[in-house]
Scaffold this motif. Structure first.
Motif, PDB file in Angstrom:
ATOM      1  N   LEU A 163       0.815  -1.211   0.000  1.00 17.63           N
ATOM      2  CA  LEU A 163       0.000   0.000   0.000  1.00 17.63           C
ATOM      3  C   LEU A 163       0.849   1.260   0.000  1.00 17.63           C
ATOM      4  CD1 LEU A 163      -3.003  -0.658   2.425  1.00 17.63           C
ATOM      5  CD2 LEU A 163      -3.082  -0.308  -0.041  1.00 17.63           C
ATOM      6  N   ASP A 164       2.002   1.204   0.674  1.00 18.23           N
ATOM      7  CA  ASP A 164       2.851   2.379   0.812  1.00 18.23           C
ATOM      8  C   ASP A 164       3.873   2.517  -0.303  1.00 18.23           C
ATOM      9  OD1 ASP A 164       1.572   2.872   3.194  1.00 18.23           O
ATOM     10  OD2 ASP A 164       3.136   1.984   4.436  1.00 18.23           O
ATOM     11  N   TYR A 165       4.371   1.404  -0.789  1.00 13.84           N
ATOM     12  CA  TYR A 165       5.539   1.434  -1.669  1.00 13.84           C
ATOM     13  C   TYR A 165       5.174   1.864  -3.080  1.00 13.84           C
ATOM     14  CZ  TYR A 165       9.873   0.004  -3.922  1.00 13.84           C
ATOM     15  OH  TYR A 165      11.046  -0.002  -4.629  1.00 13.84           O
ATOM     16  N   ARG A 166       5.964   2.782  -3.627  1.00 13.47           N
ATOM     17  CA  ARG A 166       5.822   3.190  -5.018  1.00 13.47           C
ATOM     18  C   ARG A 166       7.178   3.064  -5.707  1.00 13.47           C
ATOM     19  NH1 ARG A 166       1.657   3.057  -2.926  1.00 13.47           N
ATOM     20  NH2 ARG A 166      -0.167   4.403  -3.120  1.00 13.47           N
ATOM     21  N   LEU A 167       7.152   2.684  -6.958  1.00 13.36           N
ATOM     22  CA  LEU A 167       8.385   2.534  -7.718  1.00 13.36           C
ATOM     23  C   LEU A 167       8.967   3.901  -8.043  1.00 13.36           C
ATOM     24  CD1 LEU A 167       7.409  -0.226 -10.325  1.00 13.36           C
ATOM     25  CD2 LEU A 167       8.122  -0.486  -7.953  1.00 13.36           C
ATOM     26  N   ASN A 168      10.301   3.972  -8.022  1.00  9.10           N
ATOM     27  CA  ASN A 168      11.000   5.172  -8.477  1.00  9.10           C
ATOM     28  C   ASN A 168      12.139   4.817  -9.425  1.00  9.10           C
ATOM     29  OD1 ASN A 168      12.912   4.134  -6.731  1.00  9.10           O
ATOM     30  ND2 ASN A 168      12.628   5.715  -5.177  1.00  9.10           N
ATOM     31  N   ALA A 169      12.176   3.572  -9.875  1.00 12.44           N
ATOM     32  CA  ALA A 169      13.145   3.100 -10.858  1.00 12.44           C
ATOM     33  C   ALA A 169      12.423   2.166 -11.819  1.00 12.44           C
ATOM     34  CB  ALA A 169      14.299   2.369 -10.169  1.00 12.44           C
ATOM     35  N   HIS A 170      12.933   2.078 -13.040  1.00 12.02           N
ATOM     36  CA  HIS A 170      12.268   1.281 -14.070  1.00 12.02           C
ATOM     37  C   HIS A 170      12.651  -0.195 -13.989  1.00 12.02           C
ATOM     38  CE1 HIS A 170      11.302   5.177 -15.824  1.00 12.02           C
ATOM     39  NE2 HIS A 170      10.436   4.554 -16.600  1.00 12.02           N
ATOM     40  N   TYR A 171      11.681  -1.037 -14.324  1.00 18.64           N
ATOM     41  CA  TYR A 171      11.875  -2.484 -14.419  1.00 18.64           C
ATOM     42  C   TYR A 171      11.357  -2.955 -15.769  1.00 18.64           C
ATOM     43  CZ  TYR A 171      12.787  -2.517  -9.399  1.00 18.64           C
ATOM     44  OH  TYR A 171      13.324  -2.278  -8.157  1.00 18.64           O
ATOM     45  N   ASP A 172      11.933  -4.052 -16.239  1.00 23.02           N
ATOM     46  CA  ASP A 172      11.457  -4.649 -17.480  1.00 23.02           C
ATOM     47  C   ASP A 172      10.239  -5.539 -17.242  1.00 23.02           C
ATOM     48  OD1 ASP A 172      13.692  -3.781 -19.321  1.00 23.02           O
ATOM     49  OD2 ASP A 172      14.851  -4.875 -17.822  1.00 23.02           O
ATOM     50  N   ILE A 173      10.200  -6.170 -16.074  1.00 27.72           N
ATOM     51  CA  ILE A 173       9.115  -7.102 -15.754  1.00 27.72           C
ATOM     52  C   ILE A 173       8.652  -6.860 -14.323  1.00 27.72           C
ATOM     53  CG2 ILE A 173       8.452  -9.532 -15.514  1.00 27.72           C
ATOM     54  CD1 ILE A 173      10.798 -10.192 -17.455  1.00 27.72           C
ATOM     55  N   LEU A 174       7.353  -6.721 -14.167  1.00 27.87           N
ATOM     56  CA  LEU A 174       6.744  -6.723 -12.837  1.00 27.87           C
ATOM     57  C   LEU A 174       5.932  -8.005 -12.715  1.00 27.87           C
ATOM     58  CD1 LEU A 174       5.468  -3.078 -12.243  1.00 27.87           C
ATOM     59  CD2 LEU A 174       7.720  -4.052 -11.793  1.00 27.87           C
ATOM     60  N   TYR A 175       6.115  -8.682 -11.582  1.00 30.43           N
ATOM     61  CA  TYR A 175       5.470  -9.981 -11.361  1.00 30.43           C
ATOM     62  C   TYR A 175       4.869  -9.987  -9.961  1.00 30.43           C
ATOM     63  CZ  TYR A 175       5.112 -14.973 -10.213  1.00 30.43           C
ATOM     64  OH  TYR A 175       4.669 -16.199  -9.802  1.00 30.43           O
ATOM     65  N   PHE A 187      -7.001   2.627  -3.811  1.00 29.25           N
ATOM     66  CA  PHE A 187      -5.604   2.878  -4.126  1.00 29.25           C
ATOM     67  C   PHE A 187      -5.145   2.177  -5.407  1.00 29.25           C
ATOM     68  CE2 PHE A 187      -5.925   3.547   0.431  1.00 29.25           C
ATOM     69  CZ  PHE A 187      -5.236   4.736   0.596  1.00 29.25           C
ATOM     70  N   ARG A 188      -5.998   1.363  -6.004  1.00 28.81           N
ATOM     71  CA  ARG A 188      -5.554   0.537  -7.127  1.00 28.81           C
ATOM     72  C   ARG A 188      -5.153   1.364  -8.342  1.00 28.81           C
ATOM     73  NH1 ARG A 188     -10.095  -4.190  -5.971  1.00 28.81           N
ATOM     74  NH2 ARG A 188      -9.022  -4.956  -4.104  1.00 28.81           N
ATOM     75  N   GLU A 189      -5.945   2.355  -8.684  1.00 33.81           N
ATOM     76  CA  GLU A 189      -5.615   3.158  -9.864  1.00 33.81           C
ATOM     77  C   GLU A 189      -4.272   3.860  -9.681  1.00 33.81           C
ATOM     78  OE1 GLU A 189      -7.515   6.636 -12.763  1.00 33.81           O
ATOM     79  OE2 GLU A 189      -8.666   5.881 -11.039  1.00 33.81           O
ATOM     80  N   ASP A 190      -4.052   4.450  -8.514  1.00 35.64           N
ATOM     81  CA  ASP A 190      -2.791   5.145  -8.246  1.00 35.64           C
ATOM     82  C   ASP A 190      -1.608   4.187  -8.308  1.00 35.64           C
ATOM     83  OD1 ASP A 190      -1.062   7.350  -7.150  1.00 35.64           O
ATOM     84  OD2 ASP A 190      -0.963   5.987  -5.447  1.00 35.64           O
ATOM     85  N   ILE A 191      -1.745   3.025  -7.682  1.00 35.66           N
ATOM     86  CA  ILE A 191      -0.644   2.062  -7.630  1.00 35.66           C
ATOM     87  C   ILE A 191      -0.358   1.488  -9.012  1.00 35.66           C
ATOM     88  CG2 ILE A 191      -0.006  -0.234  -6.767  1.00 35.66           C
ATOM     89  CD1 ILE A 191      -1.290   0.593  -4.084  1.00 35.66           C
ATOM     90  N   PHE A 192      -1.389   1.136  -9.763  1.00 32.62           N
ATOM     91  CA  PHE A 192      -1.157   0.580 -11.086  1.00 32.62           C
ATOM     92  C   PHE A 192      -0.613   1.633 -12.054  1.00 32.62           C
ATOM     93  CE2 PHE A 192      -3.162  -3.108  -9.479  1.00 32.62           C
ATOM     94  CZ  PHE A 192      -2.824  -4.145 -10.338  1.00 32.62           C
ATOM     95  N   ASP A 193      -1.026   2.877 -11.902  1.00 26.95           N
ATOM     96  CA  ASP A 193      -0.443   3.940 -12.720  1.00 26.95           C
ATOM     97  C   ASP A 193       1.058   4.046 -12.448  1.00 26.95           C
ATOM     98  OD1 ASP A 193      -2.840   4.528 -13.913  1.00 26.95           O
ATOM     99  OD2 ASP A 193      -3.235   6.336 -12.734  1.00 26.95           O
ATOM    100  N   ASN A 194       1.437   3.937 -11.176  1.00 23.59           N
ATOM    101  CA  ASN A 194       2.856   3.977 -10.821  1.00 23.59           C
ATOM    102  C   ASN A 194       3.604   2.785 -11.412  1.00 23.59           C
ATOM    103  OD1 ASN A 194       4.831   2.764  -8.379  1.00 23.59           O
ATOM    104  ND2 ASN A 194       5.221   4.906  -8.912  1.00 23.59           N
TER     105      ASN A 194
END
Length: 278
Positions: A163-175, A187-194
Motif C-alpha cells: 500500500l505504501d511502496y511506489r516505484l521510483n526506478a524502471h523495471y522490465d518485468i513486474l510480477y 488505491f488501485r488506480e494510483d498504484i497501477f499507474d505507478n
C-alpha cells in the motif's frame, strides 16, 4: 524525503476518509497548505508533525517513510516463522509464462511484488533475471535470503508494504502472484499507474488476483486486510497495453489444511510503445 512525505500525507489522508479541506481545518490551516504538501511544493513545519500524525493515525516515522508496518497486515507472518516453506519451493506456473514471454536473452530487471518466502524470486534469479523483491513480512524476507543463498543466486530483497511502496526506478518485468488483494480498491488506480509508468518500453506485467464469485465459498483463512477483486477489474487497468493473456480459472486449494476453492484472474500485458503521430 519531500516527495515521500507528500505521497504519504495523501495516502493516509484518503485512508482516513478526509478531504484536503477537512484535514486543513483540523490542523487550523488553509487547504492550499495541504495541497502544497501533497504536491511536494512545501513541507509541514516540524511543530505540526505530532498533530498531523495524530490526525492521520500514523506514526511520524512512518509518515516520513522510516517505519514500515506497525501491526501485522497478513496472516502469513506467523506461518512463515516455521522452518518449513509454507508454499513450498516449487515456482508458480506463472513463472514459466514469464520465461516464455520474455526470456532473459539480455539483462532484464524483474521485480517480484509480495515475494512471500521467495520461491518465485529465486526461480527467476536462477534463470538469469536481475531480480529485486519485496514483502511486508520479516520472516518471509529472511526465508527469501536463505533460499537465494542455498541456490547460489543474488536477489535484492527488501521490506515494504504494497500500500505504501511506489516505484521510483524502471523495471522490465513486474510480477506478482496471490498478493494484489491487499491493495484497497481506492488505491488501485494510483498504484497501477505507478507500476505502469515505471515499466520500461516493451516491458511486461504478469499478475494474478483472487476474484469474488457468488458460487465459491469464502476461503477458510480469515484475512482482515484482504479486499475483493471482480472479474475484469484487473484487465481494466491495461486498456492501453497489449494483452497477451487475460484468463480466469477456478482451482482447488488446501493451503490451510482445509480443502477449498479460489477463482483467480491473470493478466500478462506488454507496454508497447505508441506510434508517433505524423
Amino acid at each position: 524525503m519531500k516527495e515521500m512525505l507528500a505521497r504519504n500525507i495523501s495516502i493516509y489522508r484518503k485512508e482516513r476518509g478526509l478531504t484536503q479541506e477537512e484535514l486543513a481545518r483540523r490542523l487550523g490551516l488553509s487547504f492550499q497548505a495541504v495541497s502544497k504538501w501533497e504536491n511536494a511544493q512545501s513541507m509541514p513545519d516540524v511543530a505540526l508533525l505530532p498533530e498531523l500524525s495524530r490526525t492521520l493515525q500514523v506514526s511520524i516515522d512512518k509518515l516520513l517513510g522510516y517505519a514500515l508496518q506497525e501491526k501485522s497486515i497478513t496472516i502469513y507472518e506467523e506461518e512463515y516463522q516455521s522452518g518449513n516453506y509454507y508454499w513450498g519451493t516449487e515456482p508458480n506456473a506463472a513463472c514459466y509464462e514469464v520465461l516464455k514471454a520474455m526470456p532473459p536473452v539480455k539483462r532484464l530487471k524483474l521485480l517480484d511484488i509480495g515475494c512471500g518466502e521467495g520461491k518465485d524470486a529465486v526461480f527467476f534469479a536462477r534463470n538469469g533475471y536481475d531480480v529485486s523483491a519485496f514483502d511486508v513480512t520479516d520472516a518471509g524476507i529472511g526465508k527469501t535470503k536463505r533460499l537465494a543463498e542455498q541456490a547460489g543466486v543474488q536477489v535484492n530483497v527488501f521490506k515494504a508494504d504494497i500500500l505504501d511502496y511506489r516505484l521510483n526506478a524502471h523495471y522490465d518485468i513486474l510480477y506478482s502472484s496471490g498478493v494484489l488483494h491487499y491493495i484497497k480498491p481506492d488505491f488501485r488506480e494510483d498504484i497501477f499507474d505507478n507500476y505502469k509508468r515505471f515499466t520500461s518500453p516493451n516491458g511486461m506485467h504478469c499478475f494474478n488476483v483472487f476474484v469474488d464469485k457468488p458460487f465459491i465459498a469464502p476461503p477458510p483463512e480469515k484475512e482482515p486486510y484482504a479486499y475483493k477483486w471482480h472479474s475484469g477489474e484487473l484487465l481494466s487497468h491495461y486498456r492501453d497495453w497489449y494483452i497477451e493473456d487475460s484468463s480466469e480459472i477456478v482451482f482447488d486449494c488446501n493451503s490451510s489444511g482445509i480443502p477449498h476453492q479460489h477463482a483467480m484472474s491473470t493478466i500478462i500485458a506488454k507496454k508497447v510503445a505508441a506510434l508517433s503521430s505524423l
